[in-house]
Design an enzyme around this catalytic site. Sequence first.
Site, PDB file in Angstrom:
ATOM      1  CD  GLU A 202      44.112  31.119  42.535  1.00 25.65           C
ATOM      2  OE1 GLU A 202      44.474  30.585  43.529  1.00 25.65           O
ATOM      3  OE2 GLU A 202      44.932  30.837  41.125  1.00 25.65           O
TER       4      GLU A 202
HETATM    5  C1  ACM Z   1      42.624  27.140  39.806  1.00 27.18           C
HETATM    6  O1  ACM Z   1      42.800  26.497  40.433  1.00 27.18           O
HETATM    7  N1  ACM Z   1      43.205  28.614  40.120  1.00 27.18           N
HETATM    8  C2  ACM Z   1      41.562  27.316  38.895  1.00 27.18           C
END
Ligand code: ACM
Length: 664
Positions: free
Chosen positions: A284
């Site tokens: 992310e």
């Molecule tokens: C995640 O759940 N951002 C690895």
Amino acid sequence: MIEPMNEKIEHTLACMPWPARVETVAGSAGTKACAEATTFKFLAVDDPRVRQYAERVLGTYTLGPVEIDISSSEAEAMPSVAMDESYRLSIDEGVISLSSNAVWGALRGLATLAQLARHDHLFVGLSIDDFPRFAWRGLLLDVARHFFPLQSLLPVIDGLAALKMNVLHLHLSDDQAFRFPSAAYPKLASAEHYSLEELRTLVRYAANRGVRVIPELDMPGHVTSWLNAYPEWGSESVAPSLRFGVHKACLNPLDENVYDAIETLLGELADVFPDDYVHVGGDEVNSVWWRRDPVIAAYLKEQGMTTHDLQNAFLVRVCAMVGKLGKQPIGWDEILHPDMPDCLVQNWRGATTRDRALGLSKPVLVSASYYLDLHYPADIHYGFDPEAPQSQWIKQEDALQDDPRLRHVADGIEWTKQWRAESTNFTGDVKVMGGEACLWAELVDPDVLATRLWSRLPVVAERLWSPASRTDVESMYRRLQACWLSLPEDPELTARLRLQEMGFDDAQIALLFLLEPVKWYGRLLGEQALAARLAGAEMPKARPYQADTPLNRVADFLPPESMAARRLDELIPVDAAMRIKDLIAVWPDAKSKGELSAVLAAVEQGADVLLSLEAGACNVAEALGRLLELDVPYGEYVAAPLTRWRLALQTFLAESDGNPQIEQ
Ligand code: ACM
């Protein structure tokens, strides 16, 4: 007549994970009748770790002599991905024999023996020949969003060992907090953090039980906490944050000081965590800071790079540092890139990223189907095989939207299908190394940990240890509940205690135990943000929870899946309805139920629907229609019996009436 032994065992043996092979001597059906104190005799290697574990998990039983034969004299100080966990166990009238090649197998065999002893399942003539299907069977615990002091982690290790899991992956840093005490960068550590001595204690405690501890420092995104301490490592500055959700903060990938700091931090981590692997995050990464910084933007243009290329260049350098320490890196699946360095890929975004990694010849850990923070029922996690062909996995993901228990979050599940872009259906032979259940801790703190974790972790443990052919869901649910008794805390019992502490009496708790928290990210996002996410819009910052919101309401303590509702199925529906009416009758003050009043009213109305049906006041189709209307979320709660009843009526109608189409 003596029941055939194998059939009896298949139905009753309280083992979870189920062993690779279970055999019995024909004709024998009794359990060992022994009242002698347990004594341990080491036929070959007498390893203190095995002796202590044996005494700890079996010392209180009267098993008589237990002979332990560990054949390898090569003393492995630490568990590793290559450790041999196989063992053989046999129960005779006179003696229990456990043999293994290595210390690790003896520990696993003792865990099995403890489950058998706990349930008085020491069948004479039973023999077990057991070994894991996957070498890597882990749990990610997010100690950043909430802090879990050492004293709350030690029981987690005990539970992992009881479930034959062998990795605790500690997510040590995130936007909200940084839990590792760096000597070189002392400003990094949040107010609540581990000391080096605590981390060393944890590693030693885990190693003695055959559990590896893998640290993660998440970078280059998820670093708000880093940049609060050292603003010079980012291209922008940022305020401290307790909110959840993806943040914009990112390390500056063009700053050599950033790489110097990372190299130092990785060295400090390596000093404390001896395992061969270290996790460097990579998930992310919001590229907006990189795109809007004039220097970084100019660099991207000059080099003809995308921000994803730049993230890969960053990862190449970080992986080289990990390699210099003699270790191997792990990253979340966003690190997939045609030019990615050698790195173990941890899959989390659905089915396709596993095969994209395998297509790049990278080994994979599967986590996508094992997110315990989604509050899903156990059978959903259990149903996903880490090695299933992608087409089957996608079919299963699609089927979630039709699962009546997830109807209220079907749109959210639809949203995750964007992760399927760039799918490749890999058919080569690169191995899945194993998997990890993930317990992200936005809504988990030490008080609610046991209920959130042990309620469903055992079924992931079984999926990763036991043969792929072990898929029977009824057997799983029976053994899951038995298995809780071998864990540090029984999740239902813990939930009950917490609700008692809130002032609820037994009848009230019996009703509350029919409720479940809403699924997926329903609680975390709240109604506004959920709607915005589904619409593809910027999500509002206002959410129901942030890192300092107390987790002290019924929704926090309820088990994610109502076993009480499953047990209600054992009654005929009208008796179940009467039982619910009785419970409600002794708790009549609707006002005092506050946020629970709507969902409890719906449970009562559902019971009334069944009673009307029984009385002939409505027909099945009408009753079903009414239950469908009632079976919706009420704030952060759903009522499990409503779903089960409408399914039962749906099945009844389909079987009796030429498959009428029922509106979902
Ligand atoms: C995640 O759940 N951002 C690895």
